[in-house]
Structure formats: structure tokens, C-alpha cells
Design a protein around this motif. Structure first.
Motif: not given
Length: 270
Positions: A11, A15, A33, A224
Motif C-alpha cells: 500500500y 501510495g 490506485l 496509501i
């Protein structure tokens, strides 16, 4: 939620990349995403029926602070055209907030096809067109409001900050590229914020995994956001130094791969 924490390094990487692209190109990061979350959220127990709405809602939630960071960075350089922002913002917010309701009724398969089609169309446009600034006369407030409605509804439906729509629009009406990217980043904030609220409300009463509020999965959003908060200003800084055209064809190739993969997934289930 323990298994979700094992995914935090991924994640964080996703991000960081989405935030960097948000700052550099004025996109909200959702093009990165949503495909990533479609791969990761099933590991957290998200069902197939809720998968696409959850990916979109979580993408929009993660974009909120990315948009804040990117907008602050651009605004500090005086690049955001605030009058244009305020002409787009009201209808952008209104239509983005209703996207969650529509997404919940379309279902994951149709939503995935819509997203794949959007990404493939964007890939073609990105590959075939250059960054050019038009000289057309700017329209009145009512026309800008109509543009905002289109940008908000489509962006909310596919989980993006709207930069892929807003930047070309602003360029078409003579806004310089750096200011178009900056203003687009600002417009991405009401899209993400009100879109998130819509997805929370749309999934509020459904049985969803621990860590989710409606169609927003917070372990993914928090990781993220933590990474994108730092990487978005870096992208914004580079946007004022690099010619954005340098990345366009590579970005178009990435979009084509993602779009084709998602289309195959939606049509075949694999």
C-alpha cells in the motif's frame, strides 16, 4: 485486520507512486490506485460483489489528502487559477457525491468494464495527442458548471481525481500547462472528498470486512495516504521543471496494459 497490515508495504509503494503522479501530471492517482486495490482488497476479505465499489471508494478517500498536498504545493507557486476552480467546483462536488449510489447499483463487473473502457480511451488519447494550449474564448459560468458535472460524475464513477479530464479541458481554453495541472489538482479535492462521502453512504448498511466504512477500506487508505502525502509535493515540484510530454507515451503504454487487463478480467472472470 491482521492480514491487511501485512499488505502495508505494498500500500505504501502504491501510495508513493500515485502521489508522485498526482503532483507531476495533475491526475488524482486513481488510475494507479484502483487497479492495485482490485488485486489487494480480496486478500483483506472483500467479496467479488463489493470489490469494484470498494476499490473506487477507497481510491477516492486516499486521493483527498493527496489532492490537498498537491494543491498546496502548486498554490505556493501561484499556479492555481482559483476563479476557474470555483466555476467547476460546485457541480464537480455535487455529481461526484452521487457516484457511489450509482456504482452500488451497477455492480462490480459493469463498473470494471466502464473503468477499463475509460482507461483504454485515455491511453489512445494520451498516445496520439500532444500537450497543446488552445486559444478558444472561455465560456460563461453555466457552461463551466456543465463541464464540472461531467468531470465530477465520471471521475466519481471510476475513482479518479479528474485530472485526465480537467487538464485537457483547461488547455483547450488557453490555460498554460503548468497552471492547468495546478488547477486540476485543486479540482481533484472536491471530487475526492464528496465522492468518498457518497461511497461511504452507498455501502453503509452492507456486511463488509472489519476496517471498512461503507465502500471505503481504511487500512489501505491510511497507508496509501501516508506515502502519497510526501510524494505528491515532489511530483508537483518536478512538474515545474520537466516537460510533461516526456512521460506521456510511457504513461499511455501503462494505461493500455491496465485497461486491457481489466477488460479481460471483467469479461472472463480471470
Amino acid at each position: 485486520m491482521g492480514s491487511a497490515f501485512l499488505q502495508w508495504p505494498v500500500y505504501l509503494l502504491v501510495g508513493a507512486l500515485s502521489g508522485w503522479l498526482a503532483g507531476l501530471l495533475g491526475i488524482g492517482g486513481g488510475l494507479i490506485l484502483v487497479p492495485a486495490l482490485l488485486l489487494l482488497l480480496p486478500l483483506a476479505g472483500v467479496s467479488a460483489d463489493a470489490l469494484m465499489p470498494m476499490a473506487i471508494g477507497s481510491s477516492l478517500a486516499a486521493i483527498v489528502l493527496t489532492a490537498v498536498a498537491s494543491t498546496r504545493a502548486h498554490a505556493s507557486r501561484g499556479a492555481v487559477q482559483w476563479p476557474l476552480f470555483w466555476r467547476l467546483a460546485p457541480t464537480v462536488a455535487l455529481t461526484a457525491s452521487g457516484a457511489g449510489w450509482l456504482a452500488a447499483r451497477l455492480g462490480s463487473q459493469l463498473l470494471t468494464l466502464i473503468f477499463a473502457g475509460f482507461v483504454l480511451a485515455l491511453a489512445v488519447r494520451t498516445a496520439l495527442t500532444g500537450i497543446t494550449t488552445g486559444t478558444r474564448q472561455r465560456p460563461g459560468r453555466a457552461v463551466w458548471a456543465g463541464f464540472g458535472a461531467v468531470i465530477g460524475s465520471l471521475s466519481g464513477l471510476v475513482g479518479i481525481g479528474g485530472g485526465s479530464l480537467t487538464v485537457p479541458l483547461l488547455l483547450h481554453f488557453g490555460v498554460p500547462i503548468t497552471e492547468a495541472v495546478a488547477t486540476s489538482a485543486a479540482v481533484g479535492l472536491p471530487i475526492a472528498l464528496f465522492g468518498t462521502l457518497g461511497y461511504v453512504a452507498a455501502g453503509w448498511s452492507l456486511p463488509l470486512p472489519v476496517g471498512a466504512t461503507g465502500f471505503v477500506y481504511w487500512p489501505a487508505v491510511l497507508a496509501i495516504t501516508a506515502a502519497s502525502w510526501f510524494s505528491a509535493p515532489i511530483g508537483a515540484k518536478l512538474a515545474h521543471r520537466w516537460p510533461a510530454a516526456r512521460l506521456r507515451k510511457l504513461f499511455a503504454l501503462f494505461l493500455a496494459i491496465v485497461g486491457l487487463r481489466l477488460a479481460v478480467r471483467a469479461l472472463t472472470g480471470h
